[in-house]
Write a protein that holds these residues in place. Structure first.
Motif, short mmCIF file in Angstrom:
data_model
loop_
_atom_site.label_atom_id
_atom_site.label_comp_id
_atom_site.label_asym_id
_atom_site.label_seq_id
_atom_site.Cartn_x
_atom_site.Cartn_y
_atom_site.Cartn_z
N VAL A 174 15.26 14.18 -4.65
CA VAL A 174 14.78 12.98 -4.47
C VAL A 174 13.43 12.67 -5.24
N TYR A 175 13.06 11.70 -5.75
CA TYR A 175 11.62 11.46 -6.52
C TYR A 175 10.82 10.45 -5.87
N ASN A 176 9.85 10.78 -5.25
CA ASN A 176 8.88 9.88 -4.78
C ASN A 176 7.54 9.59 -5.63
N TYR A 177 7.15 8.46 -5.18
CA TYR A 177 5.89 8.02 -5.96
C TYR A 177 4.66 9.09 -5.93
N SER A 178 3.76 9.27 -6.66
CA SER A 178 2.75 10.41 -6.26
C SER A 178 1.49 9.39 -5.54
N PHE A 179 1.75 8.68 -4.66
CA PHE A 179 0.79 8.06 -4.04
C PHE A 179 0.94 7.95 -2.42
N VAL A 180 -0.02 7.84 -1.77
CA VAL A 180 -0.21 7.75 -0.18
C VAL A 180 -0.93 6.94 0.19
N LEU B 186 -5.27 14.58 6.93
CA LEU B 186 -6.04 14.71 5.76
C LEU B 186 -7.02 13.56 5.97
N ASP B 187 -8.14 14.20 5.15
CA ASP B 187 -9.21 12.96 5.32
C ASP B 187 -9.20 12.21 4.08
N PRO B 188 -8.73 10.86 4.05
CA PRO B 188 -8.61 9.99 2.83
C PRO B 188 -9.95 10.27 1.89
N ALA B 189 -11.19 10.40 2.42
CA ALA B 189 -12.29 10.42 1.75
C ALA B 189 -12.27 11.81 0.64
N GLU B 190 -11.37 12.79 1.05
CA GLU B 190 -11.19 14.10 0.24
C GLU B 190 -10.23 13.85 -0.71
N LEU B 191 -9.30 12.73 -0.97
CA LEU B 191 -8.22 12.72 -1.78
C LEU B 191 -8.64 11.86 -2.84
N VAL B 192 -7.89 12.01 -4.08
CA VAL B 192 -8.16 11.31 -5.34
C VAL B 192 -7.93 9.90 -4.87
N GLU B 193 -8.83 9.07 -5.33
CA GLU B 193 -8.45 7.44 -5.08
C GLU B 193 -8.00 6.83 -6.39
N VAL B 194 -6.87 5.99 -6.20
CA VAL B 194 -6.69 5.26 -7.45
C VAL B 194 -7.73 4.20 -7.77
N ALA B 195 -8.08 3.97 -9.06
CA ALA B 195 -9.01 2.94 -9.43
C ALA B 195 -8.16 1.60 -9.17
N ASN B 196 -6.92 1.41 -9.80
CA ASN B 196 -6.46 -0.06 -9.54
C ASN B 196 -4.94 0.00 -8.83
N PRO B 197 -5.15 0.34 -7.61
CA PRO B 197 -3.54 0.66 -6.87
C PRO B 197 -2.78 -0.60 -7.17
N ILE B 198 -1.31 -0.29 -7.29
CA ILE B 198 -0.41 -1.50 -7.25
C ILE B 198 -0.13 -1.94 -5.99
N ASN C 133 -3.01 3.77 -2.46
CA ASN C 133 -4.36 3.83 -3.10
C ASN C 133 -4.96 5.22 -3.18
N LEU C 134 -4.26 6.24 -2.85
CA LEU C 134 -4.58 7.70 -2.79
C LEU C 134 -3.48 8.46 -3.64
N LEU C 135 -3.87 9.38 -4.34
CA LEU C 135 -2.86 10.33 -5.25
C LEU C 135 -2.44 11.46 -3.98
N ARG C 136 -1.27 11.86 -3.92
CA ARG C 136 -0.62 12.53 -2.93
C ARG C 136 -1.35 14.18 -3.06
N PRO C 137 -1.71 14.90 -1.87
CA PRO C 137 -2.25 16.22 -2.04
C PRO C 137 -0.89 17.15 -1.47
N SER C 138 0.00 16.45 -1.28
CA SER C 138 1.30 17.31 -0.78
C SER C 138 2.46 16.30 -1.22
N LEU C 139 3.68 17.19 -1.03
CA LEU C 139 4.76 16.63 -1.13
C LEU C 139 5.45 16.04 0.18
N LEU C 140 4.85 16.64 1.22
CA LEU C 140 5.38 16.44 2.43
C LEU C 140 5.33 14.99 3.03
N PRO C 141 4.30 14.21 2.76
CA PRO C 141 4.75 12.93 3.51
C PRO C 141 5.61 12.12 2.65
N GLY C 142 5.76 12.08 1.39
CA GLY C 142 7.15 11.44 0.94
C GLY C 142 8.29 11.90 1.33
#
Length: 267
Positions: free
Chosen positions: A10-16, A26-38, A43-52
């Motif tokens: 499977v292929y998932n988007y790199s966002f959560v 996971l603390d959203p404040a500790e994750l990389v935030e997308v400047a212009n989310p679609i 709005n956050l870049l995934r720190p793990s493959l597990l959510p997808g």
């Protein structure tokens, strides 16, 4: 290798989303935030493959009673990106087979791995969570999703660090000539406490020069709550056929060693 064993890639988007991040503790404040989310949920870049993969499992569980999935992708952290391999087995059963099958898959990817029970994360089943090791190096996680994370059925998960996996790959195997002399084998049953690890009991069986392999066969629950673990012991020598006396001596030495460590042995 995973595809050859019935897994679908499977292929998932790199966002959560923030909601999904919190579901995985996971603390959203500790994750990389997308400047212009679609979209607001990306709005956050995934720190793990597990959510997808968790979303893949929930979506597919509505239409299938059993399936296998895997994904290869990057965990995205503030300082680095780490390639990971993650796999899921879903079935409407007790979940035991899925965990064992994923352990076997990990052993195919890197021979010599071991699984050690570890405290569960809040999204993991409290009694079915473990770290995956090669020697003393932790390379991943094997667990089952907490029942509240899955509406019906069971979902086992394997998550491996591909950087560590590559570094620990064994050297190219050298050719070993076929044995000129036959081997001998016998089964040995060991009575162990209810929560004894199969690998720990197997490690307690001494390996002499005659031991070719020690293979776990099966287990039985005993009326008193203990477990009977059976192993197949294969013996052999490069220059001769072992006599029955030699095989008996090795067997006796194994039983003595197990007894000294508090195990009861049965032939």
């Amino acid at each position: 290798m995973a595809a050859a064993q019935g897994f679908t890639e499977v292929y998932n988007y790199s966002f959560v989303s923030e909601e999904m991040a919190r579901a995985f503790d996971l603390d959203p404040a500790e994750l990389v935030e997308v400047a212009n989310p679609i979209a607001s949920e990306q709005n956050l870049l995934r720190p793990s493959l597990l959510p997808g993969l968790w979303k893949n499992v929930r979506d597919n569980a509505r239409n299938f009673d059993a399936f296998r999935l895997f994904e290869i992708g990057h965990e995205i952290h503030k300082q680095e990106e780490v390639p990971h391999f993650a796999a899921a087995i879903y079935a409407k059963d007790d979940g035991v087979a899925g965990l064992l099958e994923l352990k076997r898959l990990a052993e195919c990817l890197l021979p010599g791995i071991s699984v050690r029970p570890a405290p569960a994360q809040k999204y993991e089943h409290p009694q079915r969570a473990a770290d995956v090791y090669h020697a003393e190096t932790r390379i991943g996680r094997l667990f089952e999703f907490h029942p509240r994370m899955i509406e019906a059925g069971r979902a086992a998960m394997l998550d491996l660090d591909l950087v560590s996996l590559e570094k620990l790959q064994p050297e190219t195997a050298r050719y070993q000539p076929i044995r000129r002399f036959p081997t001998s084998a016998f089964d040995l049953s060991v009575v162990a406490p209810a929560h004894a690890l199969i690998g720990d009991v197997q490690a307690a069986i001494p390996r002499s020069s005659e031991v070719v392999s020690i293979e776990f066969l099966r287990e039985f629950a005993l009326p008193d709550g203990r477990r009977s673990l059976s192993y197949r012991i294969t013996l052999g020598a490069a220059d001769r056929t072992l006599s029955s006396e030699e095989v008996g001596a090795v067997r006796s030495a194994m039983i003595a060693a197990l007894t000294s460590q508090g195990y009861e042995s049965r032939s």
